[in-house]
Design a protein around this motif. Sequence first.
Motif, PDB file in Angstrom:
ATOM      1  N   GLU A 170       2.783   2.921  -6.070  1.00  0.00           N
ATOM      2  CA  GLU A 170       3.921   3.814  -5.808  1.00  0.00           C
ATOM      3  C   GLU A 170       3.422   5.199  -5.366  1.00  0.00           C
ATOM      4  O   GLU A 170       2.827   5.959  -6.135  1.00  0.00           O
ATOM      5  CB  GLU A 170       4.862   3.953  -7.014  1.00  0.00           C
ATOM      6  CG  GLU A 170       5.486   2.638  -7.450  1.00  0.00           C
ATOM      7  CD  GLU A 170       6.296   1.967  -6.326  1.00  0.00           C
ATOM      8  OE1 GLU A 170       6.900   2.676  -5.497  1.00  0.00           O
ATOM      9  OE2 GLU A 170       6.318   0.722  -6.275  1.00  0.00           O
ATOM     10  N   SER A 171       3.728   5.495  -4.121  1.00  0.00           N
ATOM     11  CA  SER A 171       3.250   6.755  -3.542  1.00  0.00           C
ATOM     12  C   SER A 171       3.667   7.960  -4.381  1.00  0.00           C
ATOM     13  O   SER A 171       2.883   8.900  -4.569  1.00  0.00           O
ATOM     14  CB  SER A 171       3.762   6.900  -2.104  1.00  0.00           C
ATOM     15  OG  SER A 171       5.174   6.833  -2.062  1.00  0.00           O
ATOM     16  N   LYS A 230      11.515 -12.462   5.540  1.00  0.00           N
ATOM     17  CA  LYS A 230      10.978 -12.553   4.175  1.00  0.00           C
ATOM     18  C   LYS A 230      12.108 -12.517   3.145  1.00  0.00           C
ATOM     19  O   LYS A 230      12.041 -13.177   2.107  1.00  0.00           O
ATOM     20  CB  LYS A 230      10.035 -11.366   3.960  1.00  0.00           C
ATOM     21  CG  LYS A 230       9.466 -11.219   2.583  1.00  0.00           C
ATOM     22  CD  LYS A 230       8.426 -10.103   2.626  1.00  0.00           C
ATOM     23  CE  LYS A 230       8.081  -9.576   1.261  1.00  0.00           C
ATOM     24  NZ  LYS A 230       7.191  -8.414   1.331  1.00  0.00           N
ATOM     25  N   VAL A 232       0.877  -1.174   0.000  1.00  0.00           N
ATOM     26  CA  VAL A 232       0.000   0.000   0.000  1.00  0.00           C
ATOM     27  C   VAL A 232       0.915   1.226   0.000  1.00  0.00           C
ATOM     28  O   VAL A 232       2.028   1.143   0.537  1.00  0.00           O
ATOM     29  CB  VAL A 232      -0.917   0.004   1.238  1.00  0.00           C
ATOM     30  CG1 VAL A 232      -1.862  -1.177   1.208  1.00  0.00           C
ATOM     31  CG2 VAL A 232      -0.138   0.035   2.546  1.00  0.00           C
TER      32      VAL A 232
HETATM   33  N1  GSH Z   1       7.695   2.257  -3.082  1.00  0.00           N
HETATM   34  C1  GSH Z   1       6.408   2.099  -2.456  1.00  0.00           C
HETATM   35  C2  GSH Z   1       6.601   1.492  -1.068  1.00  0.00           C
HETATM   36  C3  GSH Z   1       5.278   1.185  -0.393  1.00  0.00           C
HETATM   37  C4  GSH Z   1       5.479   0.345   0.856  1.00  0.00           C
HETATM   38  O1  GSH Z   1       6.534  -0.216   1.102  1.00  0.00           O
HETATM   39  N2  GSH Z   1       4.417   0.273   1.670  1.00  0.00           N
HETATM   40  C5  GSH Z   1       4.496  -0.544   2.845  1.00  0.00           C
HETATM   41  C6  GSH Z   1       3.608   0.000   3.937  1.00  0.00           C
HETATM   42  S1  GSH Z   1       4.249   1.484   4.605  1.00  0.00           S
HETATM   43  C7  GSH Z   1       4.029  -1.937   2.486  1.00  0.00           C
HETATM   44  O2  GSH Z   1       3.034  -2.074   1.830  1.00  0.00           O
HETATM   45  N3  GSH Z   1       4.772  -2.947   2.930  1.00  0.00           N
HETATM   46  C8  GSH Z   1       4.456  -4.306   2.690  1.00  0.00           C
HETATM   47  C9  GSH Z   1       5.534  -5.022   1.917  1.00  0.00           C
HETATM   48  O3  GSH Z   1       6.428  -4.365   1.335  1.00  0.00           O
HETATM   49  O4  GSH Z   1       5.443  -6.248   1.869  1.00  0.00           O
HETATM   50  C10 GSH Z   1       5.686   3.434  -2.374  1.00  0.00           C
HETATM   51  O5  GSH Z   1       6.367   4.480  -2.350  1.00  0.00           O
HETATM   52  O6  GSH Z   1       4.443   3.452  -2.392  1.00  0.00           O
END
Ligand code: GSH
Length: 210
Positions: free
Chosen positions: A68-69, A120, A55
């Motif tokens: 991607e945010s 993981k 997310v």
């Molecule tokens: N590059 C992505 C990174 C998003 C991200 O890492 N979100 C985290 C939550 S803060 C997530 O979903 N982590 C779960 C995982 O990577 O398995 C963005 O900028 O949206």
Amino acid sequence: MPAALTLLGCRGCGSFIAEAALRLADIPYSYEETDYDAPGPQRARLFALNPLGQVPTLVMPDGAVMTESAAIVMMVADRAPQAGLVPPPGAAERNAFLRWFVFMVAALYPTWTYGDNPRKWMPEAAHPEELRTSTDRHRQTLWRFVEKSISPAPWFLGARFSAIDLYTGAMTQWRPKRDWFSAECPKIAGVAAEAERLPPLADLFRQHFA
Ligand SMILES: N[C@@H](CCC(=O)N[C@@H](CS)C(=O)NCC(=O)O)C(=O)O
């Protein structure tokens, strides 16, 4: 009126950044709380939409998916430049914005990606937690570098608010957390506090991080 966007996010996560951008831009959206770690239909839906299982994941009214945010922030800024998320070409802050915006997602964000759940990435390792230790350490180095580089007044880029303030507000809630920033990186802590005070976002900050 087209159907609203649907944001898959989770409380306290980086989806906050996308959600804050949508709010500042006054773009209607519906929200689906999605625990990316909890097996079940919502997680299955997330992986079907975004094979990274991350997310924010945004479903557009026509069913197209955005992840991607940073991409989501840019899309929102295209639709609502008045929200002030992205200094436009020609603005004095443009280059600094591009630099630190990409730094947030390309340098800082992966330190949590790999450190949050080290097993993981190292399923065979005897001590996967060492990956968390080393990425936590690296992140602190990165933040100290940011602290030395910026002159907030009161925003990260100076007098001009931008989406980087949203990243700062959210990311300082994560390891090493706010008290560390107050003690070690007061300029960054000040930017985060300023972002939290933005009237349209105060509630959202509370929902995600209180
Ligand atoms: N590059 C992505 C990174 C998003 C991200 O890492 N979100 C985290 C939550 S803060 C997530 O979903 N982590 C779960 C995982 O990577 O398995 C963005 O900028 O949206």
